[in-house]
Enzyme design. Structure first.
Site, mmCIF file in Angstrom:
data_model
loop_
_atom_site.group_PDB
_atom_site.id
_atom_site.type_symbol
_atom_site.label_atom_id
_atom_site.label_comp_id
_atom_site.label_asym_id
_atom_site.label_seq_id
_atom_site.Cartn_x
_atom_site.Cartn_y
_atom_site.Cartn_z
ATOM 1 N N ARG A 228 -4.508 -58.703 74.050
ATOM 2 C CA ARG A 228 -5.164 -59.502 75.087
ATOM 3 C C ARG A 228 -4.148 -60.252 75.967
ATOM 4 O O ARG A 228 -2.722 -60.216 75.788
ATOM 5 C CB ARG A 228 -5.905 -60.659 74.298
ATOM 6 C CG ARG A 228 -5.967 -62.037 75.343
ATOM 7 C CD ARG A 228 -6.807 -63.011 74.299
ATOM 8 N NE ARG A 228 -8.615 -62.400 74.005
ATOM 9 C CZ ARG A 228 -8.775 -62.748 73.272
ATOM 10 N NH1 ARG A 228 -8.309 -65.078 73.092
ATOM 11 N NH2 ARG A 228 -9.789 -62.755 71.614
ATOM 12 N N ARG B 163 -6.879 -76.839 69.643
ATOM 13 C CA ARG B 163 -7.184 -75.406 69.445
ATOM 14 C C ARG B 163 -7.055 -75.003 70.646
ATOM 15 O O ARG B 163 -6.822 -75.236 71.541
ATOM 16 C CB ARG B 163 -8.607 -76.549 69.465
ATOM 17 C CG ARG B 163 -9.502 -75.387 68.974
ATOM 18 C CD ARG B 163 -9.564 -75.040 67.596
ATOM 19 N NE ARG B 163 -10.720 -73.900 66.695
ATOM 20 C CZ ARG B 163 -10.843 -72.411 67.057
ATOM 21 N NH1 ARG B 163 -10.069 -72.176 67.343
ATOM 22 N NH2 ARG B 163 -12.551 -72.855 65.605
ATOM 23 N N LYS B 164 -8.399 -73.874 70.998
ATOM 24 C CA LYS B 164 -8.469 -73.448 72.130
ATOM 25 C C LYS B 164 -8.345 -73.884 73.627
ATOM 26 O O LYS B 164 -8.966 -74.773 73.343
ATOM 27 C CB LYS B 164 -8.692 -72.133 72.196
ATOM 28 C CG LYS B 164 -10.386 -72.196 72.093
ATOM 29 C CD LYS B 164 -10.774 -71.058 72.863
ATOM 30 C CE LYS B 164 -12.105 -70.091 71.704
ATOM 31 N NZ LYS B 164 -12.314 -69.545 72.273
ATOM 32 N N GLY C 267 -21.081 -60.466 68.426
ATOM 33 C CA GLY C 267 -21.892 -59.932 67.298
ATOM 34 C C GLY C 267 -21.488 -61.035 66.022
ATOM 35 O O GLY C 267 -21.584 -61.047 64.245
ATOM 36 N N CYS D 12 -18.580 -64.578 71.544
ATOM 37 C CA CYS D 12 -18.035 -64.688 72.233
ATOM 38 C C CYS D 12 -18.505 -63.584 72.912
ATOM 39 O O CYS D 12 -18.147 -63.161 74.122
ATOM 40 C CB CYS D 12 -16.790 -63.365 71.868
ATOM 41 S SG CYS D 12 -15.926 -64.163 70.425
ATOM 42 N N GLY D 13 -19.504 -63.210 72.870
ATOM 43 C CA GLY D 13 -20.551 -62.870 74.206
ATOM 44 C C GLY D 13 -21.734 -63.578 74.694
ATOM 45 O O GLY D 13 -22.310 -62.728 75.662
HETATM 46 FE FE1 SRM Z 1 -13.245 -65.185 71.284
HETATM 47 C C1 SRM Z 1 -12.299 -65.420 68.663
HETATM 48 C C2 SRM Z 1 -13.151 -62.055 71.050
HETATM 49 C C3 SRM Z 1 -14.825 -65.164 74.342
HETATM 50 C C4 SRM Z 1 -15.417 -67.582 70.802
HETATM 51 N N1 SRM Z 1 -13.034 -63.905 69.704
HETATM 52 C C5 SRM Z 1 -11.761 -63.974 68.640
HETATM 53 C C6 SRM Z 1 -11.216 -63.129 68.351
HETATM 54 C C7 SRM Z 1 -10.056 -63.869 67.914
HETATM 55 C C8 SRM Z 1 -11.468 -63.073 66.303
HETATM 56 C C9 SRM Z 1 -10.737 -61.754 65.665
HETATM 57 O O1 SRM Z 1 -8.719 -62.631 65.780
HETATM 58 O O2 SRM Z 1 -11.057 -61.088 66.065
HETATM 59 C C10 SRM Z 1 -12.353 -62.109 68.667
HETATM 60 C C11 SRM Z 1 -11.332 -60.866 68.676
HETATM 61 C C12 SRM Z 1 -12.124 -59.626 68.675
HETATM 62 C C13 SRM Z 1 -11.458 -58.237 69.412
HETATM 63 O O3 SRM Z 1 -11.091 -57.683 68.116
HETATM 64 O O4 SRM Z 1 -11.858 -58.521 70.300
HETATM 65 C C14 SRM Z 1 -12.410 -62.209 69.538
HETATM 66 N N2 SRM Z 1 -13.511 -63.796 72.223
HETATM 67 C C15 SRM Z 1 -13.274 -62.454 72.516
HETATM 68 C C16 SRM Z 1 -13.604 -61.627 73.441
HETATM 69 C C17 SRM Z 1 -12.573 -60.251 73.737
HETATM 70 C C18 SRM Z 1 -14.784 -60.879 73.458
HETATM 71 C C19 SRM Z 1 -15.382 -59.565 74.436
HETATM 72 O O5 SRM Z 1 -16.099 -58.218 74.109
HETATM 73 O O6 SRM Z 1 -15.114 -60.245 75.572
HETATM 74 C C20 SRM Z 1 -13.328 -62.261 74.910
HETATM 75 C C21 SRM Z 1 -12.059 -62.687 74.936
HETATM 76 C C22 SRM Z 1 -12.126 -63.318 76.216
HETATM 77 C C23 SRM Z 1 -10.590 -63.860 76.855
HETATM 78 O O7 SRM Z 1 -10.169 -62.821 77.717
HETATM 79 O O8 SRM Z 1 -9.265 -64.204 76.279
HETATM 80 C C24 SRM Z 1 -14.079 -63.842 73.587
HETATM 81 N N3 SRM Z 1 -14.723 -65.856 72.676
HETATM 82 C C25 SRM Z 1 -14.990 -66.301 73.804
HETATM 83 C C26 SRM Z 1 -15.829 -66.660 74.782
HETATM 84 C C27 SRM Z 1 -17.114 -66.433 76.181
HETATM 85 C C28 SRM Z 1 -15.620 -67.793 76.518
HETATM 86 O O9 SRM Z 1 -14.875 -67.843 76.562
HETATM 87 O O10 SRM Z 1 -17.134 -67.548 77.719
HETATM 88 C C29 SRM Z 1 -16.094 -67.514 73.637
HETATM 89 C C30 SRM Z 1 -17.071 -68.475 73.531
HETATM 90 C C31 SRM Z 1 -17.177 -70.028 74.284
HETATM 91 C C32 SRM Z 1 -15.977 -70.541 73.638
HETATM 92 O O11 SRM Z 1 -14.603 -70.129 73.205
HETATM 93 O O12 SRM Z 1 -16.627 -71.921 74.128
HETATM 94 C C33 SRM Z 1 -15.176 -67.560 71.820
HETATM 95 N N4 SRM Z 1 -13.864 -66.253 70.370
HETATM 96 C C34 SRM Z 1 -14.934 -67.493 69.709
HETATM 97 C C35 SRM Z 1 -14.538 -68.860 68.433
HETATM 98 C C36 SRM Z 1 -15.122 -69.817 68.832
HETATM 99 C C37 SRM Z 1 -13.987 -70.787 68.802
HETATM 100 C C38 SRM Z 1 -14.255 -72.202 68.144
HETATM 101 O O13 SRM Z 1 -14.098 -72.926 69.356
HETATM 102 O O14 SRM Z 1 -14.492 -72.421 66.895
HETATM 103 C C39 SRM Z 1 -12.938 -68.139 68.136
HETATM 104 C C40 SRM Z 1 -12.908 -67.868 66.516
HETATM 105 C C41 SRM Z 1 -11.763 -68.897 65.864
HETATM 106 O O15 SRM Z 1 -11.583 -69.759 67.633
HETATM 107 O O16 SRM Z 1 -11.240 -69.309 65.621
HETATM 108 C C42 SRM Z 1 -13.004 -66.237 68.578
HETATM 109 FE FE1 SF4 Z 2 -17.930 -63.140 66.641
HETATM 110 FE FE2 SF4 Z 2 -16.246 -62.769 68.562
HETATM 111 FE FE3 SF4 Z 2 -15.778 -60.825 66.541
HETATM 112 FE FE4 SF4 Z 2 -17.438 -60.485 68.375
HETATM 113 S S1 SF4 Z 2 -15.604 -60.949 69.606
HETATM 114 S S2 SF4 Z 2 -17.921 -60.078 66.125
HETATM 115 S S3 SF4 Z 2 -18.826 -62.532 68.384
HETATM 116 S S4 SF4 Z 2 -15.676 -62.998 66.548
#
Ligand code: SRM
Ligand code: SF4
Length: 584
Positions: A132, A246-247, A504, A509-510
């Protein structure tokens, strides 16, 4: 880089042994561990490798508390920021055959590597990593685009990339062996992967048409670039901010469209013009987030900050979050939990104190004449600079290949100013295109695939990674989303575009809750058998009067024969769609 160093390897599926005392293979300990147990009351003698180093005593106590979550324990043992140096050594050892990724300690490979931006995709593609990046304000130049192409090209079909929902880039298929080359290459072109995962600040988002937008109050790019440099030490990583509870998501919005979604960011700066002196300042909202357990919109912090205060304020806010934020139940550690625990006034006062007793002005009351329809940035649009245009093209579900980066670079240089913008809706924009160059540009083959005027559903599609690569994924998203929306567009006429967000799993994240329609991976049953499925959400709004979508249906099987009719019914009933009349 030598080409042979960059070949993708054939990998067999193996499980790492967490019990191994050999962290990276025989006699190799790449990550140095912290002193085993730093006492809770200690204020000195903290190992330089411990995540406690920058924490004041109260926060140390929380990090060491037996109720602290697993990730706090991982950080106490050895700070994730160690990954910034160790990744180079590790990649060298792997190249020399002195260790194998299978020998790595699980906490290192699955957790700490995320501080360096390396996400092991162990469940779906063992041994392969997603990297990333950080792309502040989603702006990139041709040199950067070409480097991204070269970084994934050697991995063949494993190497692809995604535009993310934070207007960012993720590279796929990488091996740890090659990570040193890619990290150095990113630095050379002014990008970074450091501090993009785990308990750090995420990509900084702003107005995707900043600087060319006739309606912007301020250009968000220089503000975000400065913030990025301050927060992450110009891409090399800033240890003081490497151990947040946290993030943290931060964005700056400069128009009534709220392109970067201040309402779902932990910290949103909303540009407003002060009526008394005309200066552009920022009302601050805090606490928006999505998670498995809770989804909440941000609330006003009760203050505004000037442009000069923006960086000191952000820095102070981060320190307050770091020092006072909860470190117990991981599901209760996002910023909103701290704001609620101490109260919004106390939180604001603490930030002012951390700024050395700053005088934070009250929020500016905003009065807009008339309604405002959130703009769609796809298509050809005149810029505020006469004779120039931005051209927005739809990248279905945000998925890119190496050749696409090359084409973006060439097209940006040939017709525009050599730069592109990527958006939170996972699309690409070319800016500063003179009127005279538009016809030739629009005739480029790239725009057959990435359409400038896509259909009413594909233009509003946003999708997370889904279970193709993500271990949390309960459903496939990107490929299915494109397939389903194409089927719907072929069957329906729509009076206006509809924004459909696929995600998903409940991490969202979507951003399923901001879509007109949101689909969230969830269990379903078909013919008595468990199958992939979705929950459906309706009614998300972004912009001046934001709302989160509400759950509408559960357990819809993720097969075209169920999903398409279900969405068709919703589009007809709620969005005025009509059946397309097919000529006989
Ligand atoms: Fe996300 C975790 C992908 C935006 C909420 N997110 C993850 C992980 C890292 C989990 C993992 O280790 O596999 C995913 C990586 C999958 C992969 O292989 O791509 C992942 N998140 C993404 C991305 C790539 C989705 C996308 O296809 O665009 C986005 C990357 C953003 C970036 O460039 O940094 C992404 N994630 C978001 C958003 C949307 C936003 O920021 O507007 C959210 C919801 C908003 C928020 O965070 O409040 C989001 N992601 C989460 C969460 C739940 C957070 C929580 O507080 O519980 C997780 C799980 C965690 O952090 O434990 C997570
Ligand atoms: Fe769940 Fe985020 Fe992975 Fe999509 S990218 S499957 S919303 S953790």
């Amino acid at each position: 880089m030598q080409p042979q160093m960059h070949q993708s390897r054939q990998l067999t599926r193996r499980t790492c042994s967490h019990t191994s005392s050999l962290r990276f293979g025989p006699n190799v300990r790449v990550f140095a561990a912290a002193a085993p147990s730093a006492p809770a009351q200690s204020t000195g003698d903290i190992s330089e490798h411990s995540g406690l180093k920058h924490l004041p005593e109260a926060a140390r106590t929380r990090a060491l508390d037996r109720k602290a979550n697993k990730f706090e324990k991982v950080k106490v043992e050895k700070c994730g920021s160690r990954a910034w140096t160790d990744v180079f050594e590790l990649s060298q050892l792997l190249k020399e055959g002195k260790t194998k990724w299978e020998d790595l300690d699980l906490d290192d490979i699955d957790i700490r590597m995320k501080w360096a931006g390396l996400f092991h995709r162990g469940k779906r593609t063992p041994g392969k990593f997603m990297m990333r990046l950080k792309v502040p304000n989603g702006e990139m130049d041709a040199k950067q685009l070409r480097f991204l192409a070269s970084a994934i090209a050697p991995y063949g079909t494993d190497g692809c990339a995604d535009i993310t929902t934070r207007a960012n880039i993720q590279l796929r298929g990488l091996t740890l062996e090659d990570s040193d080359y890619v990290i150095r290459g990113l630095w050379d072109v002014g990008l970074t992967s450091f501090q993009t995962g785990m308990d750090s600040v995420r990509n900084l988002t702003g107005n995707p048409i900043a600087g060319v937008d006739p309606h912007e109050l301020i250009d968000t790019r220089p503000l975000l670039r400065d913030m990025e440099a301050m927060l992450f030490n110009n891409g090399k990583g800033r240890e003081e901010f490497a151990n947040l509870p946290r993030k943290l998501n931060i964005c700056i919005s400069s128009t009534r469209d709220d392109f970067p979604h201040t309402h779902i960011n932990d910290v949103g700066f909303e540009a407003v013009r002060r009526p008394d002196d005309g200066e552009v300042v920022f009302n601050v909202v805090v606490g928006g987030f999505f998670s498995i357990k809770r989804n909440v919109m941000s609330i006003p912090l009760g203050c505004s900050v000037t442009q000069a205060q923006l960086l000191p304020f952000t820095e102070a806010l981060l320190r307050v979050f770091r020092d006072h934020g909860p470190r117990g139940d991981r599901q209760q550690t996002r910023l909103m939990w701290l704001v609620e625990a101490i109260g919004v006034d106390k939180f604001r006062q603490l930030i002012a104190e951390y700024m050395g007793g700053a005088d934070l002005a009250p929020p500016v009351h905003v009065h807009h004449e008339g309604p405002w329809e959130r703009r769609d940035v796809l298509g050809v649009h005149p810029q505020k600079q006469p004779g120039l245009n931005w051209v927005g093209a739809c990248v279905p579900a945000g998925r890119l290949q190496a050749a696409d980066f090359e084409e973006f670079a060439r097209i940006a240089e040939t017709y525009g100013d050599g730069t592109v913008r990527i958006t939170c809706e996972e699309n690409v924009l070319f800016v500063n295109v003179p009127d005279a160059k538009l016809p030739d540009m629009l005739a480029e083959p790239l725009f057959q695939r990435f359409k400038v005027n896509p259909g009413p559903l594909l233009r509003g599609l946003v999708s997370c990674t889904g279970n193709q690569f993500c271990g949390f994924g309960l459903a496939e998203t990107k490929a299915r989303a494109v397939q389903v929306l194409e089927a719907l567009e072929s069957q329906l006429e729509l009076p206006r575009p509809v924004r459909i967000h696929f995600t998903g799993c409940p991490n969202s994240c979507g951003q399923a809750q901001v879509g007109d329609i949101g689909l969230m991976g969830a269990p379903a049953r078909l013919d008595g058998k468990a199958v992939e499925g979705y929950k459906i959400f309706l009614g998300g709004k972004i912009g001046e009067n934001p709302e989160l979508a509400k759950e509408f249906a559960q357990g819809v099987p993720a097969v075209e024969s169920h999903l398409v009719p279900k969405l068709k019914e919703i589009l007809i009933r709620e969005f005025g769609a009509t059946e397309r009349v097919v000529a006989a």
